[in-house]
Design a protein around this motif. Sequence first.
Motif, PDB file in Angstrom:
ATOM      1  N   PHE A  83      -3.843   1.232   2.285  1.00 28.51           N
ATOM      2  CA  PHE A  83      -2.416   1.290   1.471  1.00 28.51           C
ATOM      3  C   PHE A  83      -1.628   2.288   2.108  1.00 28.51           C
ATOM      4  N   THR A  84      -2.251   3.064   2.870  1.00 25.40           N
ATOM      5  CA  THR A  84      -1.212   4.019   3.696  1.00 25.40           C
ATOM      6  C   THR A  84      -0.390   2.969   4.708  1.00 25.40           C
ATOM      7  N   TYR A  93       7.594   4.851  -0.864  1.00 27.88           N
ATOM      8  CA  TYR A  93       7.201   5.760  -2.019  1.00 27.88           C
ATOM      9  C   TYR A  93       5.819   6.214  -2.235  1.00 27.88           C
ATOM     10  N   TRP A  94       5.043   5.098  -1.458  1.00 19.30           N
ATOM     11  CA  TRP A  94       3.547   5.578  -1.739  1.00 19.30           C
ATOM     12  C   TRP A  94       3.090   6.618  -0.751  1.00 19.30           C
ATOM     13  N   LEU A  95       3.807   6.955   0.332  1.00 25.66           N
ATOM     14  CA  LEU A  95       3.488   7.653   1.266  1.00 25.66           C
ATOM     15  C   LEU A  95       3.063   9.177   1.075  1.00 25.66           C
ATOM     16  N   PRO A  96       4.000   9.788   0.102  1.00 27.41           N
ATOM     17  CA  PRO A  96       3.448  11.157  -0.228  1.00 27.41           C
ATOM     18  C   PRO A  96       1.958  11.146  -0.972  1.00 27.41           C
ATOM     19  N   LEU A 114     -19.059   6.085  -2.442  1.00 24.48           N
ATOM     20  CA  LEU A 114     -17.788   6.238  -3.513  1.00 24.48           C
ATOM     21  C   LEU A 114     -16.653   6.836  -2.217  1.00 24.48           C
ATOM     22  N   TYR A 115     -17.137   7.517  -1.270  1.00 26.73           N
ATOM     23  CA  TYR A 115     -16.233   8.259  -0.440  1.00 26.73           C
ATOM     24  C   TYR A 115     -15.776   7.283   0.797  1.00 26.73           C
ATOM     25  N   ALA A 116     -16.816   6.363   0.918  1.00 27.92           N
ATOM     26  CA  ALA A 116     -16.408   5.281   1.915  1.00 27.92           C
ATOM     27  C   ALA A 116     -15.253   4.355   1.446  1.00 27.92           C
ATOM     28  N   ASN A 117     -15.428   4.244   0.076  1.00 26.11           N
ATOM     29  CA  ASN A 117     -14.542   3.323  -0.717  1.00 26.11           C
ATOM     30  C   ASN A 117     -12.854   3.954  -0.668  1.00 26.11           C
ATOM     31  N   LEU A 118     -13.020   5.336  -1.104  1.00 23.40           N
ATOM     32  CA  LEU A 118     -11.808   5.941  -0.995  1.00 23.40           C
ATOM     33  C   LEU A 118     -11.098   5.888   0.192  1.00 23.40           C
ATOM     34  N   TRP A 119     -11.884   5.864   1.440  1.00 20.09           N
ATOM     35  CA  TRP A 119     -11.359   5.981   2.527  1.00 20.09           C
ATOM     36  C   TRP A 119     -10.713   4.760   3.008  1.00 20.09           C
ATOM     37  N   ILE A 120     -11.510   3.726   2.763  1.00 22.88           N
ATOM     38  CA  ILE A 120     -10.855   2.375   3.162  1.00 22.88           C
ATOM     39  C   ILE A 120      -9.476   2.285   2.396  1.00 22.88           C
ATOM     40  N   ASN A 121      -9.632   2.500   1.188  1.00 20.26           N
ATOM     41  CA  ASN A 121      -8.464   2.229   0.418  1.00 20.26           C
ATOM     42  C   ASN A 121      -7.389   3.306   0.943  1.00 20.26           C
ATOM     43  N   ASN A 122      -7.563   4.332   1.066  1.00 21.13           N
ATOM     44  CA  ASN A 122      -6.632   5.419   1.648  1.00 21.13           C
ATOM     45  C   ASN A 122      -5.729   4.937   2.952  1.00 21.13           C
ATOM     46  N   VAL A 123      -6.820   4.194   3.922  1.00 25.18           N
ATOM     47  CA  VAL A 123      -6.307   3.705   5.214  1.00 25.18           C
ATOM     48  C   VAL A 123      -5.376   2.692   4.845  1.00 25.18           C
TER      49      VAL A 123
END
Length: 431
Positions: A77-78, A111-114, A66-75
């Motif tokens: 979409f950032t 708008y997604w940045l914050p 789950l954490y790895a997935n959060l990280w992939i998508n964070n990076v």
Amino acid sequence: MAHHGEQHYNLEQRFDFTAATKKSIMTVLVIGAVILGLGIVLAMTGGGHDEVGEAGGHAFHWYERLYANLWINNVYFTGIAIVGVFFFAIQYAAQAGWSTPLLRVMLSFGYWLPFAGILMLATFFLANHDLFHWTHSYLFDKNDPQYDSIIDGKGAFFFWPMAKGTFPIFFIVRMVLFFGLWVFFFKKFQQISDQEDQLGGNSYWIKMRSWSAFFLIFFAVSSSISAWDWVMSIDTHWFSTLFGWYVFSSWFVAGLCAITLLTIFLKGKGYLEMVNQNHIHDMGKFIFGFSIFWTYLWFSQFLLIYYANIPEESVYFIERLTSDVYGPFIFVNIGLNFFLPFLVLMTRDAKRHGVFLKLVCSILLVGHWIDFFLMVQPGTLGHNGGIGLMEVGMFLVYGSAVALVVLGGLAKKNLIAKNHPMLEESYHHHI
């Protein structure tokens, strides 16, 4: 009013974020959440071999995936968000006229940045030991049997000015600084845009040009360092000197695809009448060109490591290519992100017709997500990774959340920079 022949354009238009559009996006979000939930339940109940696996010498737990997935998508979409702001700044730095009606579309991704910044920090504090091997303090203790001299040598990059293995203050400060300044520049660009809309004149264009130049310098540095921090440091022993470029190129293609899809979507809804096939063609050319640029960097990184054949470099590709889990995805990655756009977008017509671009951009958005998946998962999950329900669900949840935020932001302001000094030039844009 500026007019092109006898056509009059509505320059006061705003995007109306209708209930129907919101509902469609929310539906995708809910479907994504359900798939994600199913994936988590399956992983918790040991759907298959999950609990047995060993990752880095310890029992593997569902939440690590789950954490790895959060990280992939964070990076991922950032990157799309900051590329929107970056591409906006490029238009001013290059004194480009053709792109004037698309400027607000590009900027809206900021708008997604914050949200991205908050999610990134929260995920890091939640998951640091499960994502980043270098966060373990025993690696820096010379008396510990697991002491690692290579990571110890890199320790100051994360922990300075505090003792190595304590709290990665330098790493966190960089993360906060990058997001803080990215959001600052985004707000600044918006502020100058609003003033230009109200007061007109060329002074705001000149002001925006100098702010864009400052931003581009900062972006050049911050995008590279963030790639080292957020992605390359996962494989702490390994490094590549062109990694910053590589991550940027992947972000850039994904960002261009997102901008193009949003433009085609808005045109389909009857907005942006002055955007014609020539503007769409230009976006198609950017996607075509930068897909090849991405491939060039992928191949440069691979080839240099391949023929130098130094163990500490080649381990990165060996653990991916020889893996049953990730091996096939290397070929999927190159197929989707190079062969497909190269062959489909080669002709002039393909770059001028929305239907082709919609297809290619959608596939490339998935393709570059796979690129980040290949950068993050092998180093965090070992052979316990893969693309399953959790990955698909998380991607849909993030994607629809970004869509809601970006479209919601877009609806707040005028769609077109009506007093931009080059708007007239854009009407006559023909290639």
